[in-house]
Enzyme design. Structure first.
Site, PDB file in Angstrom:
ATOM      1  N   ALA A  28      -2.761   5.731   2.900  1.00  0.00           N
ATOM      2  CA  ALA A  28      -2.377   4.577   2.095  1.00  0.00           C
ATOM      3  C   ALA A  28      -1.336   3.773   2.860  1.00  0.00           C
ATOM      4  O   ALA A  28      -0.154   3.822   2.581  1.00  0.00           O
ATOM      5  CB  ALA A  28      -1.853   5.027   0.739  1.00  0.00           C
ATOM      6  N   THR A  29      -1.797   3.049   3.837  1.00  0.00           N
ATOM      7  CA  THR A  29      -0.961   2.282   4.748  1.00  0.00           C
ATOM      8  C   THR A  29      -1.664   0.961   5.005  1.00  0.00           C
ATOM      9  O   THR A  29      -2.878   0.877   4.920  1.00  0.00           O
ATOM     10  CB  THR A  29      -0.808   3.038   6.086  1.00  0.00           C
ATOM     11  N   THR A  30      -0.909  -0.077   5.329  1.00  0.00           N
ATOM     12  CA  THR A  30      -1.537  -1.353   5.647  1.00  0.00           C
ATOM     13  C   THR A  30      -0.824  -1.977   6.835  1.00  0.00           C
ATOM     14  O   THR A  30       0.349  -1.697   7.077  1.00  0.00           O
ATOM     15  CB  THR A  30      -1.521  -2.289   4.424  1.00  0.00           C
TER      16      THR A  30
END
Length: 562
Positions: free
Chosen positions: A381-383
């Site tokens: 869950a990274t952007t």
């Protein structure tokens, strides 16, 4: 790809990054010193690659207003905290690398710190496992208030803007504040990720209100809003930013402290400050790769992978052939073995050794391992956001909220991280870090330069797959010399210990079978999967600005015309 003009609307979701952003001639020439000249203009102009259209548009609007790459990337990140809510939050952490040929390059590390100064781990710690199902593989995370580390994202964004931005903060926060207050249509990719983290999204009423406003999982195109966050962002831009930061920090201590099953104390919050670091410099042919240094884990592993690939003389194999896939798998296996051989201790105790390795010092053990492997044969869950402006400044920023801990700050609309509940950044076990310890991360925002001028800015989300995603994008660009869209979206692999995961789309005949034979028990994905991260990359060459978004995570590219 789309071009943002002063009155351009957000494009429909079915208008994605469908064009190859480089000319058909393939890999462009390196920019010659002094070759690019830009006429005066009201706006700065530039290119941005991100994982969601609102994020990209927020950045391009700042460029058109005369902002630089840092203004654009901070505005884009604030927008992402609204419209990419499962992936990033002001209650998370991140890293940004930025700079230009004239002023050099710096890294601002605003990742998380282990909490608990002055307290013992309470017996009633709110900490529980949840499983995220990718369809063909699963990953276990831990959530609850006891999974929340001291977040640095809000402090980091304010510090970055103070150091290198040039437009007023009110202009930078305006797009995010408007979308939070007025609402925005949810993109298909973000809707999918909300579905993946549904057990976390339902964990508390405050978080359920953010993710499930109609009492059900949202669908693509549904309109979401976060008015509490919108009001907070508006106050941040229009009033005293320090006062708003203090309000946020007070809420953290009041709702995530030991009395509520968490570990964050007033001493933790008072001691937190982002850290300015020198980038890790990795010479690689005519280029130099600049990335996140220790105590972060990812940059050194990417550098080690480049060193191994260089020693093995990769590049003679036909792209996506059997030989190419086995060679890349061997490099990734060597990197994985390095990670599991006292590497995490060295990040803190001997960071100079890691700088020496990636700078060109010999790593014979890992090279020989890769040669032997070559002969023999989960949701991050990274952007990530990348920007290059028309004045020659580049910025790359990776941020994360983990998967979120399932609890939010009342009245602020901020979902807080679960970094203490991710195995990949707690290799010694949960709640084993000394309070006040800077947590390590695989985040590796990266800038590739030639003659100190930026050629590419890139990075990826994807938990422990970040190192593999960025390393393969760099190999595709710098060794196999693929056009940017292909370099970003070609089939990808990841190795962890003795396990291989790989995508089979586009591979030449026999390549998938060979990988399965060389890696018994390998997991094959027949289509691009979110599991393998999301590389968003922009480039500058021959007077052109261009980019590619990773279709695994809905990547888009926007160009701001000066």
């Amino acid at each position: 790809m789309f071009r943002e003009e002063s009155t351009a609307p957000i494009l429909p979701w079915n208008v994605g990054n469908r064009e190859r952003p480089w000319p058909a001639r393939g890999f462009p020439r390196l920019p010659a010193r002094g070759a690019i000249a830009y006429p005066p203009a009201m706006g700065t102009g530039g290119v941005i690659a991100a994982s969601e259209p609102h994020t990209a548009v927020a950045g391009t609007r700042l460029l058109r207003r005369g902002g630089n790459a840092v203004d654009a990337i901070v505005a884009a990140k604030l927008a992402a905290a609204v419209t990419e809510l499962p992936l990033t939050s002001l209650g998370g952490g991140g890293v940004c690398i930025w700079g230009n040929a004239a002023d050099g390059y710096q890294v601002l590390d605003f990742f998380a710190v282990a909490p608990g100064r002055g307290v013992d781990v309470p017996a009633s710690l709110d900490f529980a496992p949840v499983t995220v199902d990718f369809g063909q593989t699963t990953q276990v995370f831990h959530v609850g208030k006891g999974a929340a580390a001291v977040p640095g994202q809000l402090c980091g964004l304010l510090e970055l803007h103070r150091r290198a931005g040039r437009l007023p903060l009110r202009d930078v926060v305006a797009p995010a504040a408007a979308w939070a207050r007025d609402g925005f249509p949810l993109s298909p990719q973000i809707a999918t990720i909300v579905g993946l983290i549904a057990p976390i999204a339902r964990r508390s009423p405050l978080v359920a209100r953010l993710f499930l406003p109609a009492g059900r999982l949202p669908q693509a195109g549904d309109r979401l809003a976060n008015p509490d966050l919108g009001d907070f962002l508006h106050a941040l831009g229009e009033g005293d930013a320090d006062a708003q930061l203090a309000r946020y920090e007070t809420a953290l201590c009041e709702h995530f402290g030991p009395a509520h099953g968490g570990l964050i104390t007033a001493s933790d919050v008072a001691a937190y400050a982002p850290v300015l670091r020198e980038p890790l410099r990795i010479p690689f042919g005519r280029h130099t790769v600049l990335t996140n240094p220790p105590p972060a884990a990812g940059g050194g592993l990417i550098g080690a992978g480049l060193r191994v690939a260089e020693s093995l003389a990769l590049g003679r194999e036909e792209f996506l052939s059997l030989e190419h896939q086995l060679a890349v798998a061997a490099v990734l296996a060597a990197v994985s073995r390095l990670r599991n051989a006292d590497y995490d201790r060295r990040l803190h105790d001997d960071p100079a050794a890691i700088r020496e390795w990636v700078g060109g010092a010999c790593m014979p053990t890992w090279v020989e391992l890769a040669r032997s492997l070559r002969r023999e044969n989960a949701l991050g869950a990274t952007t990530h956001i990348s920007v290059i402006d028309s004045e020659g400044m580049a910025a790359a920023m990776t941020t994360s909220n983990g998967e979120g801990c399932g609890h939010a700050l009342p009245g602020l609309g901020i979902h807080v991280n679960n970094f203490l509940g991710e195995e990949d950044i707690n290799p010694a076990g949960f709640h084993r870090l000394v309070p006040g310890s800077w947590m390590s991360t695989m985040m590796s925002p990266t800038i590739v330069i030639a003659d100190e001028r930026p050629c590419f800015a890139l990075g990826s989300g994807g938990s422990n797959r970040i190192r593999s995603a960025i390393l393969q994008a760099l190999l595709n660009l710098l060794i196999y010399r693929r056009p940017l869209d292909e370099a970003v979206n070609a089939a990808r692999l990841h190795v962890e210990g003795r396990q291989l995961w790989f995508e089979s789309m586009g591979l030449q005949a026999g390549a998938a079978a060979a990988l399965g034979a060389a890696w018994p028990g390998a997991t094959c994905f027949e289509a691009r999967s979110i599991f393998f991260g999301g590389v968003n990359c922009v480039g500058s060459a021959d007077g052109e600005l261009f980019g590619a978004g990773d279709r695994r995570r809905g990547g888009v590219v926007a160009i701001a015309e000066p």
